[in-house]
Design an enzyme around this catalytic site. Structure first.
Site, PDB file in Angstrom:
ATOM      1  N   GLY A   1      38.756  70.983  55.639  1.00  0.00           N
ATOM      2  CA  GLY A   1      37.898  72.047  56.145  1.00  0.00           C
ATOM      3  C   GLY A   1      37.173  72.739  55.009  1.00  0.00           C
ATOM      4  O   GLY A   1      36.510  72.107  54.196  1.00  0.00           O
TER       5      GLY A   1
ATOM      6  N   ALA B   1      32.853  72.851  52.435  1.00  0.00           N
ATOM      7  CA  ALA B   1      32.314  71.491  52.428  1.00  0.00           C
ATOM      8  C   ALA B   1      32.512  70.814  53.775  1.00  0.00           C
ATOM      9  O   ALA B   1      31.592  70.194  54.321  1.00  0.00           O
ATOM     10  CB  ALA B   1      32.971  70.674  51.320  1.00  0.00           C
TER      11      ALA B   1
ATOM     12  N   SER C   1      44.494  71.066  57.813  1.00  0.00           N
ATOM     13  CA  SER C   1      45.838  71.608  58.026  1.00  0.00           C
ATOM     14  C   SER C   1      45.809  73.122  57.903  1.00  0.00           C
ATOM     15  O   SER C   1      45.285  73.659  56.922  1.00  0.00           O
ATOM     16  CB  SER C   1      46.815  71.024  56.998  1.00  0.00           C
ATOM     17  OG  SER C   1      48.069  71.665  57.094  1.00  0.00           O
TER      18      SER C   1
ATOM     19  N   VAL D   1      47.175  74.811  54.669  1.00  0.00           N
ATOM     20  CA  VAL D   1      46.429  74.873  53.406  1.00  0.00           C
ATOM     21  C   VAL D   1      45.590  76.138  53.424  1.00  0.00           C
ATOM     22  O   VAL D   1      44.681  76.272  54.243  1.00  0.00           O
ATOM     23  CB  VAL D   1      45.534  73.638  53.230  1.00  0.00           C
ATOM     24  CG1 VAL D   1      44.726  73.747  51.936  1.00  0.00           C
ATOM     25  CG2 VAL D   1      46.374  72.369  53.232  1.00  0.00           C
TER      26      VAL D   1
ATOM     27  N   ILE E   1      40.836  79.868  49.755  1.00  0.00           N
ATOM     28  CA  ILE E   1      40.741  80.724  48.572  1.00  0.00           C
ATOM     29  C   ILE E   1      39.730  81.818  48.884  1.00  0.00           C
ATOM     30  O   ILE E   1      38.524  81.585  48.899  1.00  0.00           O
ATOM     31  CB  ILE E   1      40.308  79.917  47.332  1.00  0.00           C
ATOM     32  CG1 ILE E   1      41.300  78.787  47.057  1.00  0.00           C
ATOM     33  CG2 ILE E   1      40.203  80.830  46.115  1.00  0.00           C
ATOM     34  CD1 ILE E   1      40.865  77.858  45.943  1.00  0.00           C
TER      35      ILE E   1
ATOM     36  N   VAL F   1      37.712  84.152  47.842  1.00  0.00           N
ATOM     37  CA  VAL F   1      36.960  84.794  46.766  1.00  0.00           C
ATOM     38  C   VAL F   1      35.490  84.861  47.168  1.00  0.00           C
ATOM     39  O   VAL F   1      35.050  84.225  48.121  1.00  0.00           O
ATOM     40  CB  VAL F   1      37.111  84.018  45.435  1.00  0.00           C
ATOM     41  CG1 VAL F   1      38.553  83.965  45.014  1.00  0.00           C
ATOM     42  CG2 VAL F   1      36.533  82.609  45.565  1.00  0.00           C
TER      43      VAL F   1
ATOM     44  N   LYS G   1      21.175  87.988  46.403  1.00  0.00           N
ATOM     45  CA  LYS G   1      21.226  87.634  44.986  1.00  0.00           C
ATOM     46  C   LYS G   1      19.828  87.238  44.532  1.00  0.00           C
ATOM     47  O   LYS G   1      19.241  86.293  45.056  1.00  0.00           O
ATOM     48  CB  LYS G   1      22.205  86.472  44.774  1.00  0.00           C
ATOM     49  CG  LYS G   1      22.204  85.890  43.365  1.00  0.00           C
ATOM     50  CD  LYS G   1      23.109  84.665  43.307  1.00  0.00           C
ATOM     51  CE  LYS G   1      23.013  83.962  41.962  1.00  0.00           C
ATOM     52  NZ  LYS G   1      23.829  82.724  41.921  1.00  0.00           N
TER      53      LYS G   1
ATOM     54  N   PRO H   1      16.375  85.089  36.700  1.00  0.00           N
ATOM     55  CA  PRO H   1      15.973  85.342  38.084  1.00  0.00           C
ATOM     56  C   PRO H   1      15.504  84.059  38.773  1.00  0.00           C
ATOM     57  O   PRO H   1      15.117  83.091  38.115  1.00  0.00           O
ATOM     58  CB  PRO H   1      14.811  86.324  37.919  1.00  0.00           C
ATOM     59  CG  PRO H   1      14.190  85.925  36.617  1.00  0.00           C
ATOM     60  CD  PRO H   1      15.328  85.461  35.733  1.00  0.00           C
TER      61      PRO H   1
ATOM     62  N   GLY I   1      28.321  74.980  42.788  1.00  0.00           N
ATOM     63  CA  GLY I   1      29.253  74.344  43.706  1.00  0.00           C
ATOM     64  C   GLY I   1      28.671  74.126  45.094  1.00  0.00           C
ATOM     65  O   GLY I   1      28.599  72.991  45.598  1.00  0.00           O
TER      66      GLY I   1
END
Length: 575
Positions: free
Chosen positions: A75, A78, A100, A103, A106, A108, A140, A157, A396
């Site tokens: 999951g 991605a 699962s 798991v 994270i 963040v 951003k 920028p 990423g």
């Protein structure tokens, strides 16, 4: 005046000269063919306007080798973005996401680049009002690097390619690059290009590309609900075994509770475990550790007191650097470091000293590099299961979307069809390598600190993939202002992921020595542009106020995503 060959401005005169040899009907036919080209740059006589009505091919109902079922294994961001993209562009596919619940996510902050905005709203068709309400992103405009010898650091920028104020003027007047674009000035002033005069608010966001800051846990929760609403199947299970049939083919999977899972196509989104690509198919891994020395991160959150900075920060630390990603509730911090230089405890202590009041630490391990191929046989890896570089430059999620776009476009309708695996693998591998070299110059030339880690980085970081470009840079910069032939040669010799504008920003921002090109305009013109940009910055709103306007004004969301003259519509992925 003599006509120049191929110049469309001479077509009318040419036709007038031929008028005596044509009937009125013939002249009208020829003019209707050529007229649209007269408003364009020369592209050849009567440059064609032939188009194809392109669509994805559905498999035949009686094809025994048809690709009808897809298993997305894993999951997270991605997995869910892949499943949603397949359902959006190939709705006849039966897509099942296997993950699962044991798991953890994270939780963040994640920083993105502008492609994510177009991918979410144009490619996947996600309603912006619903997205802002549920995910609560912040904006951003770029990255502020507390990096290099200048105490101000430097701004990177998203409008760095526009150079709207002028990099040479900024260097001449300020001694750094930070006043070279409107977005850079907005970042320095903690403002966003949204204005709230009496009457209706005005937004320039649709004209200036931006990205999102996202809370990962909230983002994945939203994608989970959206996937189920759009018909993505879901199975809560953990994979115990991957059973290949030959060196490049996945036959089936087996879960820990004994279920057998069979799909026509498999997508490996299992993260660093790389269950199919890495473990089952034993695909060779190319390490980037010669250029990127970090392998760990310690994360935590800290209150921001309502100040939503319109940028991601990257701050030099003793053995690496720290990100600061502002979400609506708090700033999400992460110290990316080398475990060879610092222990986990030392890294957590340094982060806590630098940012008093940070929440208890959470640790992440990673390895930098990519596998030889992303796509093998009937399986393709997306995200960390294929490749990873550290979070610097927010690459990423960008590479996840690049992989998804390639997969959705190239996946065959049937295994009887030709398959473009080699093209996909070549392009994705090249893109990852380009990111590696781009990040390497951040380390090789950062003189902010003189700790053992940074001394080693300056001495040992491998930048060989960009060395020809660095040689040309030393002879004259900015590279984006060099002659066209030099720029072409550079693009062929040392391809750069973010173009020459990105290289200029990182090298000039770190004050890497070069022979600066001479400006052909008086400095007063630069000062006029800077003064005009400063007016906009003074009138612009802080991000928190601007987001509140967007929350209250659906029109602003519609303008941003739907207006044809806006950057989102013009740069939307069309694959």
């Amino acid at each position: 005046m003599a006509s120049s060959p191929g110049n469309p401005m001479n077509l009318s005169g040419m036709l007038d000269g031929l008028a005596g040899s044509m009937t009125e009907e013939e002249r009208a036919l020829v003019r209707s063919w050529l007229a649209p080209e007269e408003a364009k740059a020369p592209r050849g006589f009567g440059a064609g306007r032939e188009r194809v009505a392109e669509e994805f091919v559905r498999p035949s109902a009686d094809d025994p080798r048809a690709v009808r079922t897809v298993g997305v294994i894993g999951g997270g961001t991605a997995g869910y973005l892949t499943a949603l993209a397949l359902r959006a562009k190939r709705p006849w596919l039966d897509v099942t996401l296997v993950e699962s619940s044991t798991v953890p996510i994270i939780g963040v902050g994640e920083a993105t680049v502008p492609l994510m905005v177009t991918f979410l709203h144009s490619y996947l068709g996600i309603d912006p009002q619903d997205f802002y309400r549920e995910v609560q992103p912040t904006w951003k405009l770029g990255i502020k690097f507390n990096w290099g010898p200048d105490p101000e650091g430097f701004m990177a920028p998203f409008d760095w390619g526009v150079n709207s104020v002028g990099v040479l003027g900024s260097l001449a007047e300020r001694g750094n690059i930070n006043a070279f674009t409107l977005q850079s000035l907005m970042m320095m002033g903690n403002r966003t290009p949204v204005f709230g005069p009496a009457g209706e608010p005005i937004s320039l966001m649709k004209y200036l590309s931006f990205a999102y800051h996202l809370d990962n846990e909230r983002f994945v929760r939203y994608l989970t609900g959206l996937a189920r609403a759009r018909g993505v199947g879901h199975l809560d299970a953990k994979i115990a075994d991957v059973v290949p049939s030959g060196p490049d083919w996945i036959d089936h999977l087996v879960t820990t509770d004994g279920q057998r899972l069979d799909f026509d196509f498999y997508v490996d989104c299992s993260g660093f475990r790389s269950l199919m690509l890495g473990k089952a198919l034993n695909t060779r891994f190319h390490s980037y550790s010669g250029s990127l020395f970090t392998d760990s991160a310690v994360t935590g959150n800290i209150p921001h007191g309502g100040l939503l900075k319109p940028y991601t920060s990257a701050t030099t630390m003793d053995a690496g650097w720290c990100w600061n990603i502002p979400t609506r509730e708090s700033d999400h911090l992460g110290y990316v470091y080398s475990s060879a230089a610092l222990s986990d405890e030392e890294a957590a202590d340094e982060l806590a000293r630098r940012f008093p009041g940070i929440t208890p630490p959470r640790f992440v391990r990673f390895r930098v590099g990519r596998h030889e191929s992303a796509w093998r046989g009937n399986m393709m890896a997306i995200g960390n299961s294929y490749g990873f570089v550290e979070p610097l430059e927010s690459s990423g999620l960008l590479m996840i979307t690049q992989g998804i776009l390639a997969l959705v476009r190239a996946m065959p309708a049937s295994w009887a069809d030709p398959v473009g695996r080699d093209v996909v693998n070549s392009v994705l591998g090249m893109k990852w390598d380009e990111i590696r070299w781009f990040l390497s110059v951040h380390y090789r030339f950062n003189t902010r600190l003189d700790t053992p880690f940074w001394r080693e980085a300056r001495e040992r970081t491998d930048v060989s993939g960009l060395q020809p470009l660095l040689d040309v840079y030393a002879a004259g910069a900015p590279l984006r202002l060099r002659d066209r032939l030099t720029q072409l040669h550079l693009s062929l010799t040392a391809p750069t992921f973010y173009g020459l504008e990105g290289i200029d920003c990182v090298l000039l921002g770190q004050k890497v020595p070069t022979r600066l090109l001479r400006s052909a305009e008086p400095i007063e013109r630069w000062r006029e542009r800077k003064a005009a940009a400063d007016v906009l910055v003074r009138k612009a709103l802080p991000q928190a106020e601007a987001l509140a306007l967007f929350d209250a004004e659906p029109r602003l969301h519609d303008e941003l995503v739907k207006d044809r003259d806006g950057w989102v519509a013009r740069s939307a992925p069309t694959l």
